[in-house]
Scaffold this motif. Structure first.
Motif, PDB file in Angstrom:
ATOM      1  N   PHE A  63       8.716 -20.390  76.433  1.00 37.03           N
ATOM      2  CA  PHE A  63      10.400 -21.054  75.464  1.00 37.03           C
ATOM      3  C   PHE A  63      10.700 -19.155  74.854  1.00 37.03           C
ATOM      4  CE2 PHE A  63       9.701 -24.775  74.884  1.00 37.03           C
ATOM      5  CZ  PHE A  63       9.753 -25.842  75.952  1.00 37.03           C
ATOM      6  N   ALA A  64       9.796 -18.546  74.704  1.00 37.80           N
ATOM      7  CA  ALA A  64      10.137 -16.997  74.837  1.00 37.80           C
ATOM      8  C   ALA A  64      10.272 -16.131  75.744  1.00 37.80           C
ATOM      9  CB  ALA A  64       9.160 -16.731  73.910  1.00 37.80           C
ATOM     10  N   GLY A  65       9.259 -16.451  76.994  1.00 40.38           N
ATOM     11  CA  GLY A  65       9.432 -15.863  78.882  1.00 40.38           C
ATOM     12  C   GLY A  65      11.385 -15.873  78.841  1.00 40.38           C
ATOM     13  N   PHE A  66      11.856 -17.174  78.552  1.00 37.38           N
ATOM     14  CA  PHE A  66      12.741 -18.149  78.779  1.00 37.38           C
ATOM     15  C   PHE A  66      14.168 -17.238  78.075  1.00 37.38           C
ATOM     16  CE2 PHE A  66      16.862 -20.651  79.262  1.00 37.38           C
ATOM     17  CZ  PHE A  66      17.002 -20.775  80.098  1.00 37.38           C
ATOM     18  N   LEU A  67      13.749 -17.176  76.836  1.00 38.72           N
ATOM     19  CA  LEU A  67      14.637 -15.872  76.099  1.00 38.72           C
ATOM     20  C   LEU A  67      14.918 -14.287  76.620  1.00 38.72           C
ATOM     21  CD1 LEU A  67      14.443 -18.047  72.954  1.00 38.72           C
ATOM     22  CD2 LEU A  67      16.248 -17.582  74.407  1.00 38.72           C
ATOM     23  N   VAL A  68      14.029 -14.219  77.093  1.00 37.06           N
ATOM     24  CA  VAL A  68      14.131 -12.729  77.247  1.00 37.06           C
ATOM     25  C   VAL A  68      14.448 -12.692  78.564  1.00 37.06           C
ATOM     26  CG1 VAL A  68      11.693 -10.421  78.057  1.00 37.06           C
ATOM     27  CG2 VAL A  68      11.575 -11.946  75.813  1.00 37.06           C
ATOM     28  N   THR A  69      13.933 -13.668  80.072  1.00 35.51           N
ATOM     29  CA  THR A  69      14.479 -13.677  81.053  1.00 35.51           C
ATOM     30  C   THR A  69      16.047 -13.701  80.963  1.00 35.51           C
ATOM     31  OG1 THR A  69      12.653 -14.668  81.690  1.00 35.51           O
ATOM     32  CG2 THR A  69      14.438 -14.700  82.437  1.00 35.51           C
ATOM     33  N   TYR A  70      16.701 -14.445  80.020  1.00 38.47           N
ATOM     34  CA  TYR A  70      18.219 -14.675  79.596  1.00 38.47           C
ATOM     35  C   TYR A  70      18.971 -13.110  79.454  1.00 38.47           C
ATOM     36  CZ  TYR A  70      22.738 -16.012  77.553  1.00 38.47           C
ATOM     37  OH  TYR A  70      23.792 -15.610  76.917  1.00 38.47           O
ATOM     38  N   VAL A  71      18.142 -12.577  78.112  1.00 37.30           N
ATOM     39  CA  VAL A  71      18.495 -11.477  77.779  1.00 37.30           C
ATOM     40  C   VAL A  71      18.617 -10.307  79.077  1.00 37.30           C
ATOM     41  CG1 VAL A  71      18.397  -9.426  76.189  1.00 37.30           C
ATOM     42  CG2 VAL A  71      17.913 -11.709  75.723  1.00 37.30           C
ATOM     43  N   VAL A  72      17.467 -10.100  79.675  1.00 41.85           N
ATOM     44  CA  VAL A  72      17.641  -8.906  80.976  1.00 41.85           C
ATOM     45  C   VAL A  72      18.140  -9.607  81.980  1.00 41.85           C
ATOM     46  CG1 VAL A  72      15.728  -8.716  83.214  1.00 41.85           C
ATOM     47  CG2 VAL A  72      15.424  -8.244  80.025  1.00 41.85           C
ATOM     48  N   ASN A  73      18.684 -10.747  82.634  1.00 45.97           N
ATOM     49  CA  ASN A  73      19.599 -11.111  83.428  1.00 45.97           C
ATOM     50  C   ASN A  73      21.033 -10.887  82.859  1.00 45.97           C
ATOM     51  OD1 ASN A  73      20.441 -13.201  85.567  1.00 45.97           O
ATOM     52  ND2 ASN A  73      21.912 -13.729  83.683  1.00 45.97           N
ATOM     53  N   SER A  74      21.329 -10.965  81.273  1.00 52.73           N
ATOM     54  CA  SER A  74      22.752 -10.729  80.883  1.00 52.73           C
ATOM     55  C   SER A  74      22.886  -9.567  81.169  1.00 52.73           C
ATOM     56  CB  SER A  74      22.713 -11.046  79.677  1.00 52.73           C
ATOM     57  OG  SER A  74      22.593 -12.655  79.068  1.00 52.73           O
ATOM     58  N   PHE A  75      21.896  -7.931  80.928  1.00 50.58           N
ATOM     59  CA  PHE A  75      22.720  -7.145  81.227  1.00 50.58           C
ATOM     60  C   PHE A  75      22.130  -5.963  82.892  1.00 50.58           C
ATOM     61  CE2 PHE A  75      20.889  -6.150  77.207  1.00 50.58           C
ATOM     62  CZ  PHE A  75      22.120  -5.445  76.250  1.00 50.58           C
ATOM     63  N   LEU A  76      21.653  -7.169  83.628  1.00 50.09           N
ATOM     64  CA  LEU A  76      21.315  -6.276  84.828  1.00 50.09           C
ATOM     65  C   LEU A  76      21.845  -7.344  85.934  1.00 50.09           C
ATOM     66  CD1 LEU A  76      19.307  -4.857  86.389  1.00 50.09           C
ATOM     67  CD2 LEU A  76      17.638  -6.487  86.635  1.00 50.09           C
ATOM     68  N   PHE A  77      21.705  -8.864  85.882  1.00 49.20           N
ATOM     69  CA  PHE A  77      22.737  -9.137  87.286  1.00 49.20           C
ATOM     70  C   PHE A  77      24.091  -9.965  86.294  1.00 49.20           C
ATOM     71  CE2 PHE A  77      17.921 -10.349  88.223  1.00 49.20           C
ATOM     72  CZ  PHE A  77      18.786 -10.165  89.570  1.00 49.20           C
ATOM     73  N   CYS A  78      24.397 -10.226  85.579  1.00 47.56           N
ATOM     74  CA  CYS A  78      25.548 -10.284  84.966  1.00 47.56           C
ATOM     75  C   CYS A  78      27.108  -9.865  84.936  1.00 47.56           C
ATOM     76  CB  CYS A  78      25.720 -11.437  83.785  1.00 47.56           C
ATOM     77  SG  CYS A  78      24.878 -12.776  83.724  1.00 47.56           S
ATOM     78  N   GLY A 115      16.157  -5.972  90.055  1.00 46.95           N
ATOM     79  CA  GLY A 115      16.244  -7.555  89.235  1.00 46.95           C
ATOM     80  C   GLY A 115      15.419  -8.088  89.918  1.00 46.95           C
ATOM     81  N   TRP A 116      14.902  -8.807  90.839  1.00 48.92           N
ATOM     82  CA  TRP A 116      14.517 -10.326  91.295  1.00 48.92           C
ATOM     83  C   TRP A 116      12.971 -10.208  90.500  1.00 48.92           C
ATOM     84  CZ3 TRP A 116      17.022 -14.273  91.050  1.00 48.92           C
ATOM     85  CH2 TRP A 116      18.586 -14.215  91.705  1.00 48.92           C
ATOM     86  N   PRO A 117      12.896  -9.435  91.634  1.00 46.95           N
ATOM     87  CA  PRO A 117      10.863  -8.959  90.740  1.00 46.95           C
ATOM     88  C   PRO A 117      10.232  -9.216  89.502  1.00 46.95           C
ATOM     89  CG  PRO A 117      10.888  -7.826  92.327  1.00 46.95           C
ATOM     90  CD  PRO A 117      12.509  -8.331  91.748  1.00 46.95           C
ATOM     91  N   LEU A 118      11.337  -8.266  88.852  1.00 49.09           N
ATOM     92  CA  LEU A 118      11.248  -8.119  87.514  1.00 49.09           C
ATOM     93  C   LEU A 118      11.894 -10.148  86.824  1.00 49.09           C
ATOM     94  CD1 LEU A 118      10.865  -6.668  84.743  1.00 49.09           C
ATOM     95  CD2 LEU A 118      13.696  -6.835  84.645  1.00 49.09           C
ATOM     96  N   MET A 119      12.922 -10.099  87.207  1.00 51.40           N
ATOM     97  CA  MET A 119      12.890 -11.934  86.489  1.00 51.40           C
ATOM     98  C   MET A 119      11.978 -13.001  86.821  1.00 51.40           C
ATOM     99  SD  MET A 119      15.891 -11.666  85.312  1.00 51.40           S
ATOM    100  CE  MET A 119      16.770 -13.348  85.350  1.00 51.40           C
ATOM    101  N   ILE A 120      11.472 -13.221  87.661  1.00 51.79           N
ATOM    102  CA  ILE A 120      10.700 -14.200  88.581  1.00 51.79           C
ATOM    103  C   ILE A 120       9.396 -13.700  86.828  1.00 51.79           C
ATOM    104  CG2 ILE A 120       8.512 -13.864  90.080  1.00 51.79           C
ATOM    105  CD1 ILE A 120      11.082 -14.443  92.130  1.00 51.79           C
ATOM    106  N   ILE A 121       9.256 -12.076  87.731  1.00 52.83           N
ATOM    107  CA  ILE A 121       7.760 -12.325  86.001  1.00 52.83           C
ATOM    108  C   ILE A 121       7.666 -12.514  84.769  1.00 52.83           C
ATOM    109  CG2 ILE A 121       6.853 -10.235  84.771  1.00 52.83           C
ATOM    110  CD1 ILE A 121       6.359  -8.854  88.648  1.00 52.83           C
TER     111      ILE A 121
END
Length: 180
Positions: A63-78, A115-121
Motif C-alpha cells: 500500500f505504501a508502494g501504491f501511494l508512492v506510485t500515485y504521487v509519482v504519477n501525479s507529477f509525471l503523467f498527469c 515514466g512507465w518503467p518507474l511506475m511499474i518498479i
C-alpha cells in the motif's frame, strides 16, 4: 459523430494531432465506461501483494508502494495528459492528481522512457522485495504473473480508445499490433 477537441492547449493539440494516423475512435471523456475496471486494476495490485505477504506489518508495504506510485504519477503523467484538466474523478491511470494541471507540458519521451518503467518498479518492487525477504519464491512468481496479465488486459481494454494512445508508447504498441 466527430467531436472537436474540448481544449486547445498544447497537450490536447499534441494528442489530437495523431488521431488521424490511427483511424480508430477514442474517448473524449475521461474513464468513460471504465471506472470500475481501473479501480479493480489498480487497487487489487496492493491488495494481492498484501494477501501474499500475509498477516503482519509487512503487508502495509504494497500500500505504501501504491501511494508512492500515485504521487509519482501525479507529477509525471498527469501534467501532460489532456484528460487531467477536465477534472475527472478517475482518469484511467489513478485517482485524479492533487497537483495542478500544466497546460504547456505535452506528453513526451520522459513519460514514455522513464515514466512507465518507474511506475511499474514502484508498483511491484516493494511487494517483490518483501516476498523475497520472506523467502516466498512461488508467491513472487504468482505476483509477477498477475501483474503481467493486468498489463496485457490494460492494453486490450484501455489503450485502443485512449486519447493518449498516439503519444504513449504502450498505446502506440497496442494500436500497432491491433492494426496488424
Amino acid at each position: 459523430m466527430i467531436m472537436e477537441p474540448i481544449c486547445k492547449c498544447p497537450s490536447c493539440v499534441h494528442s489530437e494531432a495523431l488521431k488521424k494516423d490511427f483511424n480508430l475512435p477514442y474517448r473524449y471523456i475521461p474513464s468513460a465506461g471504465q471506472k470500475v475496471f481501473h479501480l479493480i486494476e489498480h487497487f487489487l495490485t496492493p491488495v494481492i501483494g498484501a494477501f501474499l505477504i500475509g498477516a503482519s506489518w509487512w503487508a502495509l508495504i504494497p500500500f505504501a508502494g501504491f501511494l508512492v506510485t500515485y504521487v509519482v504519477n501525479s507529477f509525471l503523467f498527469c501534467p501532460g495528459c489532456p484528460y487531467h484538466h477536465e477534472r475527472p474523478g478517475l482518469c484511467g491511470c489513478f485517482p485524479r492528481s492533487v497537483f495542478p494541471y500544466k497546460k504547456n507540458k505535452p506528453w513526451g519521451h520522459a513519460e514514455n522512457i522513464i515514466g512507465w518503467p518507474l511506475m511499474i518498479i514502484l508498483m511491484i518492487c516493494p511487494t517483490l522485495v518483501t516476498l523475497h525477504l520472506q523467502g516466498k519464491v512461488k508467491a513472487m512468481f504468482f505476483f509477477l504473473a498477475y501483474f503481467t496479465i493486468v498489463l496485457v488486459i490494460h492494453g486490450i481494454v484501455s489503450c485502443p480508445e485512449c486519447r493518449q494512445r498516439g503519444v504513449c508508447y504502450q498505446g502506440r504498441t497496442v494500436v500497432f499490433l491491433k492494426k496488424r
